[in-house]
Design an enzyme around this catalytic site. Structure first.
Site, PDB file in Angstrom:
ATOM      1  N   ILE A  25       0.916  -1.159   0.033  1.00  0.00           N
ATOM      2  CA  ILE A  25       0.180  -0.037   0.029  1.00  0.00           C
ATOM      3  C   ILE A  25       0.935   1.319  -0.003  1.00  0.00           C
ATOM      4  CG2 ILE A  25      -1.621   1.478   1.302  1.00  0.00           C
ATOM      5  CD1 ILE A  25      -2.860  -1.297   2.363  1.00  0.00           C
ATOM      6  N   ASP A  68      14.779   0.502  10.832  1.00  0.00           N
ATOM      7  CA  ASP A  68      13.830   0.088  11.593  1.00  0.00           C
ATOM      8  C   ASP A  68      13.082   1.279  12.582  1.00  0.00           C
ATOM      9  OD1 ASP A  68      12.263  -1.274  13.709  1.00  0.00           O
ATOM     10  OD2 ASP A  68      13.499  -2.908  13.807  1.00  0.00           O
ATOM     11  N   ASN A  95       2.239   4.362   7.463  1.00  0.00           N
ATOM     12  CA  ASN A  95       1.663   2.980   6.739  1.00  0.00           C
ATOM     13  C   ASN A  95       2.360   1.850   7.177  1.00  0.00           C
ATOM     14  OD1 ASN A  95       0.564   1.482   4.308  1.00  0.00           O
ATOM     15  ND2 ASN A  95       2.738   1.412   3.806  1.00  0.00           N
ATOM     16  N   TYR A 159      -2.305  -7.498  16.604  1.00  0.00           N
ATOM     17  CA  TYR A 159      -2.759  -6.692  15.186  1.00  0.00           C
ATOM     18  C   TYR A 159      -3.693  -5.752  15.590  1.00  0.00           C
ATOM     19  CZ  TYR A 159      -3.338  -4.767  10.451  1.00  0.00           C
ATOM     20  OH  TYR A 159      -3.480  -4.253   9.426  1.00  0.00           O
ATOM     21  N   LYS A 163      -4.440  -1.544  15.920  1.00  0.00           N
ATOM     22  CA  LYS A 163      -4.934  -0.909  14.989  1.00  0.00           C
ATOM     23  C   LYS A 163      -6.282  -0.096  15.837  1.00  0.00           C
ATOM     24  CE  LYS A 163      -2.456  -1.416  11.208  1.00  0.00           C
ATOM     25  NZ  LYS A 163      -1.722  -0.499  10.846  1.00  0.00           N
TER      26      LYS A 163
END
Length: 272
Positions: A25, A68, A95, A159, A163
């Site tokens: 993306i 990183d 992103n 995850y 988010k």
């Protein structure tokens, strides 16, 4: 005779940092941004595709930084590279993300912390480092989240937590920074996107090479999942002046209602 409106570059001369932009993306957003007149800082961990992307765009339009984001001072170095290469900073796209499966039984505290470091703390750190310069340009932040912020897949617990936290960060700073610094903060929550990384993950999980052509309607009513270019097209609006003073908004890019839709753990339909 019909006179068509003159097309203008929507991001002309804007300088944008895009994390995780060597692939997926982020790469699609970088390409679209440059096509709209922007200059970009490409970031990632894999130097080869990053160099290839910069070569494609031209050294006058793109610069590469490999690091990183969890390293001390990484955010400050990204900002410094943008200023050194292009003299200002208009926008940040957070992103970069780490996508690894886990559930309540397999999520250890060190693992959860590692996911939060990349997916939530690194975006916060970059916004913090970039803020003085975004204030000067009345710039924008675009966070790339996930529809998993609302409920999450059973096998993506850590995850999904990260988010959800990123979404709260967007809502909070989107209000505060717009009022105090004239900096807009918004977020896109993509659904399932067919990126290089997603293809690799599914192969590692034992899915068939053509799994994306066998998608049940519950996952993809249109018969396919999203493409990175479709996310990039939406990103340009939030990075451009077209979005005006709009801030603290979260927009879902998915092809079905998502609140309460929680896919089952068993995805064997794609295997074999």
């Amino acid at each position: 005779m019909l006179t068509l409106p003159k097309l203008t570059m929507r991001l002309k001369n804007k300088v944008i940092i895009i994390t995780g932009s060597c692939t997926g993306i982020g790469k699609a957003i970088a390409r679209k941004a440059v096509s709209e007149g922007a200059k970009v800082v490409i970031h990632g961990l894999d130097e080869a595709p990053g160099k290839e992307l910069v070569s494609e765009m031209g050294n006058d339009r793109a610069v590469l930084h490999i690091e990183d984001l969890t390293r001390e001072g990484a955010a400050e170095r990204l900002v410094a590279i943008a200023l050194q290469a292009f003299g200002k900073l208009d926008a940040v796209v957070n992103n970069a993300a780490l996508v690894k499966g886990s559930d309540i039984h397999s999520t250890t505290l060190p693992f959860l912390r590692s996911i939060l470091e990349i997916n939530t703390i690194a975006p916060f750190s970059l916004i913090q480092a970039a803020l003085p310069h975004l204030t000067e340009t009345r710039g924008a932040v675009l966070n790339i989240g996930s529809v998993n912020a609302y409920c999450g897949e059973p096998n993506l617990l850590a995850y999904s937590i990260s988010k959800g936290a990123l979404q709260t960060l967007t809502r909070n700073l989107g209000d505060t920074l717009n009022r105090e610094n004239h900096v807009r903060v918004n977020q896109i929550n993509p659904g399932w996107v067919l990126t290089e990384n997603e293809i690799r993950i599914k192969r590692e999980e034992g899915f068939s090479d053509d799994w994306e052509t066998k998608l049940p309607k519950v996952y993809a009513p249109a018969g396919r999942i999203l493409r990175p270019e479709e996310i990039a097209a939406a990103a340009i609006f939030w990075l451009s002046d077209e979005s005006g003073p709009i801030s603290a908004q979260v927009v879902e890019l998915e092809q079905h209602p998502l609140i309460g839709r929680n896919p089952p753990k068993d995805m064997s339909v794609f295997e074999g």
